[in-house]
Scaffold this motif. Structure first.
Motif, PDB file in Angstrom:
ATOM      1  N   SER A 136     120.590  53.789  30.031  1.00 55.50           N
ATOM      2  CA  SER A 136     119.889  53.855  31.251  1.00 55.50           C
ATOM      3  C   SER A 136     120.137  55.405  31.985  1.00 55.50           C
ATOM      4  CB  SER A 136     120.528  52.890  32.316  1.00 55.50           C
ATOM      5  OG  SER A 136     119.968  53.073  33.590  1.00 55.50           O
ATOM      6  N   SER A 137     121.157  55.969  31.660  1.00 53.24           N
ATOM      7  CA  SER A 137     121.417  57.173  32.231  1.00 53.24           C
ATOM      8  C   SER A 137     120.724  58.533  31.320  1.00 53.24           C
ATOM      9  CB  SER A 137     122.853  57.668  32.054  1.00 53.24           C
ATOM     10  OG  SER A 137     123.890  56.876  32.749  1.00 53.24           O
ATOM     11  N   TYR A 138     120.567  58.232  29.892  1.00 54.10           N
ATOM     12  CA  TYR A 138     119.794  59.074  29.129  1.00 54.10           C
ATOM     13  C   TYR A 138     118.288  59.145  29.538  1.00 54.10           C
ATOM     14  CZ  TYR A 138     124.210  59.641  26.760  1.00 54.10           C
ATOM     15  OH  TYR A 138     125.575  60.025  26.525  1.00 54.10           O
ATOM     16  N   GLU A 139     117.852  57.662  29.819  1.00 55.01           N
ATOM     17  CA  GLU A 139     116.467  57.613  30.234  1.00 55.01           C
ATOM     18  C   GLU A 139     116.387  58.392  31.264  1.00 55.01           C
ATOM     19  OE1 GLU A 139     114.040  56.299  28.338  1.00 55.01           O
ATOM     20  OE2 GLU A 139     114.743  55.281  26.797  1.00 55.01           O
ATOM     21  N   ARG A 140     117.102  58.262  32.309  1.00 56.42           N
ATOM     22  CA  ARG A 140     116.969  58.737  33.638  1.00 56.42           C
ATOM     23  C   ARG A 140     116.845  60.434  33.326  1.00 56.42           C
ATOM     24  NH1 ARG A 140     121.483  56.840  37.428  1.00 56.42           N
ATOM     25  NH2 ARG A 140     120.699  58.270  39.172  1.00 56.42           N
TER      26      ARG A 140
END
Length: 182
Positions: free
Chosen positions: A75-79
């Motif tokens: 989720s962090s990397y997708e953000r």
């Protein structure tokens, strides 16, 4: 000290120094979940996309390496990719997690989303080849590999590894006419 800094943060939420001190203490004490929560909180006050990306990178690393929470790391990397779709750090981290967790469909989706940002046609084709290779070796899904490799060959015909694997997939799936044409 943490309680005093948390109270100071509530009183002055835009003071970056408070966040830095609080994160430093939380990391030193290995209070990783609180650390990530503080970083997630500070993101809304960061004016620069680059600062947000750097903070999201730290969050992703903590989720991935300290908390072993791959879903939150993803989720962090997708953000990061929402802020900068060409960010190779986030792309590589996501590729690594997807390969590690054997989520080849997500790996393929990521490759399709990010491939347009790769300048070299050969590199774009190679990335698709690597996805196809995972479909074959991990999932034994030759038909999915054929779909991916055909996309790679549309990008460039000058890619012998992709061509060889595509012929092998045609052979295994008894698509002899396609194999002979290729």
């Amino acid at each position: 000290a943490i309680n005093i800094l948390q109270q100071a943060r509530e009183e002055n939420p835009q003071n970056a120094n408070i966040y830095r001190l609080l994160c430093s203490i939380l990391a030193e004490e290995k209070r990783w979940l609180e650390y990530v929560n503080v970083l997630n909180d500070v993101i809304r006050y960061l004016p620069s996309p680059n600062d947000k990306i750097a903070t999201l990178s730290r969050i992703g690393l903590v989720y991935e390496l300290q908390l072993c929470d791959e879903t939150s790391a993803i989720s962090s990397y997708e953000r990061i990719l929402k802020l900068d779709p060409t960010n190779m750090y986030a792309i590589k981290k996501l590729e690594f997690i997807y390969k590690k967790t054997r989520n080849i469909s997500a790996y393929y989706d990521l490759t399709l989303r990010t491939n347009p940002f790769i300048a070299s046609p050969l590199k774009r084709a190679r990335r698709l080849y690597l996805v196809a290779l995972k479909f074959v070796t991990i999932q034994g899904d030759y038909n999915q590999a054929i779909e991916v490799l055909e996309k790679a060959m549309e990008i460039t015909n000058d890619f012998s590894q992709g061509s060889h694997l595509l012929c092998l997939c045609y052979l295994v799936t008894h698509q002899f006419e396609k194999m002979l044409k290729h």
